[in-house]
Design a protein around this motif. Structure first.
Motif, short mmCIF file in Angstrom:
data_model
loop_
_atom_site.label_atom_id
_atom_site.label_comp_id
_atom_site.label_asym_id
_atom_site.label_seq_id
_atom_site.Cartn_x
_atom_site.Cartn_y
_atom_site.Cartn_z
N ALA A 12 1.00 -1.08 -0.08
CA ALA A 12 -0.24 -0.08 0.10
C ALA A 12 0.71 1.36 0.05
O ALA A 12 0.30 2.26 -0.62
CB ALA A 12 -0.76 0.05 1.37
N SER A 13 1.92 1.17 0.68
CA SER A 13 2.87 2.12 0.63
C SER A 13 3.86 2.54 0.17
O SER A 13 4.29 3.58 -1.27
CB SER A 13 3.23 2.62 2.37
N ALA A 14 4.47 1.46 -0.23
CA ALA A 14 5.72 1.32 -1.61
C ALA A 14 5.58 1.46 -2.55
O ALA A 14 6.42 1.91 -3.36
CB ALA A 14 7.23 0.15 -0.89
N LEU A 15 4.51 0.15 -2.96
CA LEU A 15 4.55 0.04 -3.85
C LEU A 15 3.70 1.12 -5.24
O LEU A 15 4.58 1.47 -6.49
CB LEU A 15 3.74 -1.01 -4.56
N PRO A 16 2.94 1.99 -4.09
CA PRO A 16 2.65 2.85 -5.40
C PRO A 16 3.58 3.99 -5.43
O PRO A 16 3.60 4.83 -7.38
CB PRO A 16 1.32 3.62 -4.69
N LYS A 17 4.15 3.91 -4.72
CA LYS A 17 5.67 4.66 -5.54
C LYS A 17 6.95 4.50 -6.21
O LYS A 17 7.22 4.88 -7.16
CB LYS A 17 6.64 5.45 -3.72
N LEU A 18 6.87 3.25 -6.02
CA LEU A 18 8.07 3.15 -7.28
C LEU A 18 7.48 2.77 -8.19
O LEU A 18 8.23 2.28 -9.32
CB LEU A 18 8.34 1.73 -6.43
N MET A 19 5.75 2.13 -8.65
CA MET A 19 5.16 2.26 -9.72
C MET A 19 4.99 3.77 -10.46
O MET A 19 4.00 3.66 -11.53
CB MET A 19 3.75 1.10 -9.89
N ALA A 20 5.49 4.68 -9.53
CA ALA A 20 4.91 5.78 -10.13
C ALA A 20 3.49 5.96 -10.70
O ALA A 20 2.92 6.60 -11.58
CB ALA A 20 5.34 6.25 -11.86
N HIS A 21 2.86 5.75 -9.55
CA HIS A 21 1.36 5.60 -9.39
C HIS A 21 0.45 7.74 -9.72
O HIS A 21 1.42 8.11 -8.62
CB HIS A 21 0.55 5.20 -8.19
N PRO A 22 -0.56 7.46 -10.50
CA PRO A 22 -0.66 9.26 -10.09
C PRO A 22 -0.99 9.63 -8.91
O PRO A 22 -0.01 10.63 -8.87
CB PRO A 22 -1.30 9.17 -11.73
N THR A 23 -1.40 9.34 -8.06
CA THR A 23 -1.71 9.79 -7.36
C THR A 23 -0.04 10.38 -5.78
O THR A 23 -0.03 10.99 -5.57
CB THR A 23 -2.12 9.48 -5.93
N GLY A 34 9.63 15.79 -6.39
CA GLY A 34 10.05 15.42 -7.84
C GLY A 34 9.63 13.21 -7.58
O GLY A 34 10.20 13.00 -5.95
N SER A 35 10.34 12.70 -8.67
CA SER A 35 10.28 11.37 -8.62
C SER A 35 11.21 10.99 -8.06
O SER A 35 11.43 9.50 -7.83
CB SER A 35 9.92 10.89 -10.00
N GLY A 36 12.99 11.53 -7.85
CA GLY A 36 13.22 10.99 -6.99
C GLY A 36 13.47 10.86 -5.68
O GLY A 36 14.02 9.11 -5.09
N ALA A 37 13.48 11.95 -4.99
CA ALA A 37 11.78 11.09 -3.79
C ALA A 37 11.42 10.58 -3.54
O ALA A 37 11.20 9.54 -2.73
CB ALA A 37 11.93 12.77 -3.02
N MET A 38 10.31 10.54 -4.93
CA MET A 38 9.44 9.30 -4.20
C MET A 38 9.78 7.81 -4.61
O MET A 38 9.50 6.83 -3.42
CB MET A 38 8.24 9.66 -5.43
N TYR A 39 11.00 7.80 -5.80
CA TYR A 39 11.53 6.18 -5.64
C TYR A 39 12.88 5.93 -4.19
O TYR A 39 12.47 4.92 -4.27
CB TYR A 39 11.61 6.30 -7.00
N THR A 40 13.04 6.71 -4.05
CA THR A 40 13.74 6.70 -2.80
C THR A 40 13.32 5.90 -1.30
O THR A 40 13.35 5.60 -0.94
CB THR A 40 14.76 7.59 -2.38
N GLY A 42 10.18 5.28 -1.68
CA GLY A 42 8.97 3.97 -2.02
C GLY A 42 10.38 2.61 -1.68
O GLY A 42 9.57 1.26 -1.32
N ALA A 43 11.89 2.94 -2.36
CA ALA A 43 12.74 1.63 -2.03
C ALA A 43 13.11 2.00 0.00
O ALA A 43 12.97 0.18 0.13
CB ALA A 43 13.46 2.16 -2.57
N LEU A 44 13.23 2.61 0.36
CA LEU A 44 12.99 2.58 1.61
C LEU A 44 12.05 1.83 2.73
O LEU A 44 11.99 1.11 3.38
CB LEU A 44 13.18 3.83 2.42
N GLU A 45 10.70 2.48 2.02
CA GLU A 45 9.68 1.59 2.64
C GLU A 45 10.00 0.25 2.43
O GLU A 45 9.54 -0.85 3.36
CB GLU A 45 8.10 1.77 2.29
N LEU A 46 9.56 -0.49 1.08
CA LEU A 46 10.23 -0.99 0.53
C LEU A 46 11.40 -2.01 1.79
O LEU A 46 11.17 -3.46 1.75
CB LEU A 46 10.27 -1.66 -0.55
N ALA A 47 12.50 -2.15 1.13
CA ALA A 47 13.45 -2.68 2.52
C ALA A 47 13.42 -2.60 4.11
O ALA A 47 13.38 -3.84 4.74
CB ALA A 47 14.51 -1.85 2.46
N GLY A 48 12.35 -1.92 4.46
CA GLY A 48 12.23 -2.07 6.06
C GLY A 48 10.86 -2.77 6.36
O GLY A 48 11.04 -3.25 6.53
#
Length: 116
Positions: A12-23, A34-40, A42-48
């Motif tokens: 619910a949290s990492a996947l939308p960021k890593l897939m660049a969901h419009p929301t 921007g997208s750099g922070a979003m992907y970062t 998302g990756a931190l949440e997935l790692a956690g």
């Protein structure tokens, strides 16, 4: 509880960021990050999320995700006028509980790191 939190953070949290969901894209653009922070983030949440399922990393993962939630709370207050600000606060409670109850794993983790 750890499995549920891992599922939440992973899907619910990492996947939308890593897939660049419009929301997610809209939220990060609104903050000016921007997208750099979003992907970062998302990756931190997935790692956690993954680390919450690994016994020796559970306490550290809960602490790290808790720190992310403090940041999310601040962002909700400042960039989104408090909208959804309760969500990160609610998530901090079980994360703090996990960090506390699994704190003995930190000694084992330190032992592993010192050997390496």
């Amino acid at each position: 509880m750890q499995v549920l939190l891992a599922l939440f953070y992973g899907t619910a949290s990492a996947l939308p960021k890593l897939m660049a969901h419009p929301t997610a894209v809209e939220s990060f653009d609104r903050m000016g990050w921007g997208s750099g922070a979003m992907y970062t983030i998302g990756a931190l949440e997935l790692a956690g999320a993954v680390a919450l399922l690994i016994p020796v990393l559970q306490s550290v993962a809960a602490i790290a995700l808790g720190v992310l939630m403090v940041g999310a709370f601040i962002v909700q207050l400042t960039a989104f006028d408090g909208q959804n600000a309760a969500t990160p606060l609610i998530l901090i409670v079980p994360l703090a509980l996990i960090a506390w109850t699994r704190r003995s794993h930190n000694t084992a983790l330190l032992r592993i790191l010192r050997r390496g």
